[in-house]
Write an enzyme that holds these catalytic residues in place. Structure first.
Site, mmCIF file in Angstrom:
data_model
loop_
_atom_site.group_PDB
_atom_site.id
_atom_site.type_symbol
_atom_site.label_atom_id
_atom_site.label_comp_id
_atom_site.label_asym_id
_atom_site.label_seq_id
_atom_site.Cartn_x
_atom_site.Cartn_y
_atom_site.Cartn_z
ATOM 1 N N GLY A 98 0.847 -1.187 0.000
ATOM 2 C CA GLY A 98 0.000 0.000 0.000
ATOM 3 C C GLY A 98 0.879 1.231 0.000
ATOM 4 O O GLY A 98 2.090 1.157 0.199
ATOM 5 N N GLY A 99 0.257 2.387 -0.219
ATOM 6 C CA GLY A 99 1.029 3.622 -0.161
ATOM 7 C C GLY A 99 1.462 4.102 -1.527
ATOM 8 O O GLY A 99 1.318 3.407 -2.529
ATOM 9 N N ASP A 100 2.040 5.294 -1.556
ATOM 10 C CA ASP A 100 2.396 5.977 -2.804
ATOM 11 C C ASP A 100 3.881 5.765 -3.093
ATOM 12 O O ASP A 100 4.476 4.796 -2.639
ATOM 13 C CB ASP A 100 2.027 7.465 -2.645
ATOM 14 C CG ASP A 100 1.684 8.121 -3.962
ATOM 15 O OD1 ASP A 100 2.586 8.201 -4.826
ATOM 16 O OD2 ASP A 100 0.528 8.531 -4.130
ATOM 17 N N THR A 102 7.891 6.326 -2.887
ATOM 18 C CA THR A 102 8.828 6.719 -1.849
ATOM 19 C C THR A 102 10.254 6.417 -2.273
ATOM 20 O O THR A 102 10.478 5.778 -3.307
ATOM 21 C CB THR A 102 8.508 6.050 -0.494
ATOM 22 O OG1 THR A 102 9.212 6.743 0.547
ATOM 23 C CG2 THR A 102 8.926 4.591 -0.477
ATOM 24 N N ILE A 166 5.518 4.486 5.876
ATOM 25 C CA ILE A 166 5.008 3.124 6.033
ATOM 26 C C ILE A 166 4.321 2.688 4.752
ATOM 27 O O ILE A 166 3.602 3.468 4.136
ATOM 28 C CB ILE A 166 3.978 3.064 7.190
ATOM 29 C CG1 ILE A 166 4.672 3.316 8.532
ATOM 30 C CG2 ILE A 166 3.274 1.701 7.226
ATOM 31 C CD1 ILE A 166 3.715 3.496 9.692
ATOM 32 N N GLY A 167 4.579 1.434 4.355
ATOM 33 C CA GLY A 167 3.863 0.856 3.209
ATOM 34 C C GLY A 167 3.861 -0.638 3.409
ATOM 35 O O GLY A 167 4.906 -1.258 3.521
ATOM 36 N N GLY A 178 7.009 -2.734 5.016
ATOM 37 C CA GLY A 178 7.027 -2.260 6.407
ATOM 38 C C GLY A 178 7.271 -0.784 6.538
ATOM 39 O O GLY A 178 6.526 0.014 5.981
ATOM 40 N N ALA A 180 10.131 2.713 6.987
ATOM 41 C CA ALA A 180 11.436 3.283 6.674
ATOM 42 C C ALA A 180 11.620 4.528 7.523
ATOM 43 O O ALA A 180 10.810 5.455 7.445
ATOM 44 C CB ALA A 180 11.507 3.636 5.196
ATOM 45 N N CYS A 196 5.240 10.139 -1.122
ATOM 46 C CA CYS A 196 3.988 9.571 -0.640
ATOM 47 C C CYS A 196 2.783 10.291 -1.255
ATOM 48 O O CYS A 196 1.678 10.232 -0.705
ATOM 49 C CB CYS A 196 3.906 9.606 0.886
ATOM 50 S SG CYS A 196 5.369 8.871 1.644
#
Lengths: 251, 167
Positions: A98-100, A102, A166-167, A178, A180, A196
């Site tokens: 998940g997440g954008d 990074t 977080i991702g 996890g 960073a 992000c």
């Protein structure tokens, strides 16, 4: 299905009788690892954890300069042409987390927990909150007051500046990818992305936010692992230092 | 002696689940409704928190209220194309919330005949209406007997309570 029900019932009974079930975490200290190698290792460990061949495991590592996008493939948030990445010494990878978008790089501490959320009895939201707390606690050890992001801005912030990202991916209740935490990475790499997907917000590091003397990074990575273990309630840590585990079984 | 201890412990375990819930009420006023997620009658449930509604030759599948509550706000839903197939226990898509992508598994096997296109624009339907507007895929089941291996509403409710209490 019946078997699992019995296991859980026994677990609850033991707990109620005051027989504390020891929660073990195997910690693999891997040093600097190429992104794809770490991904292959995680995939193998997720399968092992799913079939109960291993206990909850945590990878502690750093990456060479690497940009990654999540499942939504928001590569439009990369502000330089992909052809220029090699010139700045970076790679780009598409992931299922998940997440954008990074950036990962040297002097940024990364933790990839491969744990069973089902065994822990928590869901994605609670897991991510504890990951945020892990980094908040780490920052606090150096006198830096960090806090979780507002809704839609998951991560760890010092004021308006982002210090930790977080991702996560959750598959059959097992986590991978996890967090960073920026100890002292080269922040200029973040200029080439909308970090992000959140424009107009700076990225920062522990080095920038504190005047404290920072111990050697290996110590700091261990501290981050200890914060994680404390927040997630692990009482038995098994430390392993074996970089060869990254290439074992991935050839 | 050990047997009696075990028996009384079992009884207490079931009370323990609701006791944990009550403590939860005290620590957070907003958890009052959350403690008892909605579980609907007439549906079958998987222990990975998906539901299935079997109506004739079509089965509708989504994730439960308990699941959406534990995920947080859903911002993206990854769904397959119609025409594909699903296997019981196999992943057919994913939902993203709070920077976490969680796989969604199918409770039954069959052919995907329709997917919920509204979820592309409004992924939050999964949170606001997990059993109605937030449905994910419709499947033509190829093994109706698989439904018997799933949990009924009462069993699923108990499963959720035990999972939440188990830490």
């Amino acid at each position: 299905m019946t078997l699992r029900y019995t296991y859980d019932l026994n677990y609850l009974i033991f707990k109620h009788m005051g027989m504390r079930v020891l929660r073990s975490l195997e910690v693999l200290k891997l040093g600097v690892v190429n992104y794809l190698d770490a991904l292959k290792l995680q995939e193998k460990l997720v399968l092992d954890r799913k079939s109960h061949r291993i206990c909850d495991t945590l990878l502690s590592l750093q990456h060479p300069p690497t940009y990654t996008v999540g499942k939504r493939q928001t590569v439009h948030n990369l502000l330089i042409p992909q052809s220029e990445l090699e010139q700045i010494g970076a790679e780009l990878h598409y992931t299922q987390r998940g997440g954008d978008i990074t950036f990962h790089g040297p002097h940024q501490a990364i933790l990839y927990p491969i744990i069973s959320l089902r065994d822990m009895g928590i869901g994605a939201r609670s897991y991510v909150e504890k990951m945020e707390l892990t980094m908040i606690e780490m920052a606090a050890q150096y006198g830096v007051k960090a806090c979780p992001g507002l809704a839609g801005e998951t991560g760890v912030w010092v004021g308006e500046r982002k210090i930790g990202a977080i991702g996560v991916r959750i598959s059959n209740g097992i986590t991978s990818h996890g967090l960073a935490f920026n100890i002292d990475p080269d922040l200029s790499y973040f200029r080439h992305i909308v970090p992000c997907g959140i424009a107009d917000k700076e990225v920062t590091s522990l080095r920038r936010e504190t005047d404290s003397v920072l111990p050697p990074e290996e110590i700091m990575q261990e501290q981050l692992v200890s914060c994680f273990a404390r927040i997630f309630g692990y009482d038995n840590l098994i430390w392993k230092e074996d970089a060869s585990v990254v290439t074992d079984g991935t050839e | 002696m050990a047997l009696r201890l075990w028996a009384s412990s079992t009884a207490n375990v079931l009370k323990l689940s609701s006791a944990a819930c009550r403590t939860h009420h005290l620590s957070s006023p907003f958890s009052l409704s959350r403690c008892f997620s909605t579980v609907l009658d007439g549906l079958k449930y998987a222990n990975s928190h998906e539901w299935v509604k079997h109506e004739g030759s079509v089965a509708t599948i989504g994730i439960t209220d308990h699941a959406q509550d534990h995920l947080g706000e859903v911002v993206f839903v990854d769904l397959p194309e119609p025409g594909g197939s699903v296997k019981q226990g196999g992943s057919f898509g994913a939902v993203e919330s709070v920077k976490a992508t969680s796989d969604v598994n199918s409770p039954i096997s069959g052919e995907i005949i329709e997917v919920n296109a509204s979820l592309k624009e409004t992924p939050g339907l999964i949170n606001s209406s997990p059993y109605e507007g937030g449905w994910m895929i419709k499947v033509k089941p190829n093994s109706p007997a698989e439904l018997d291996s799933l949990l009924g509403p009462k069993e699923y409710t108990k499963f959720c309570q035990e999972e939440d209490a188990a830490h």
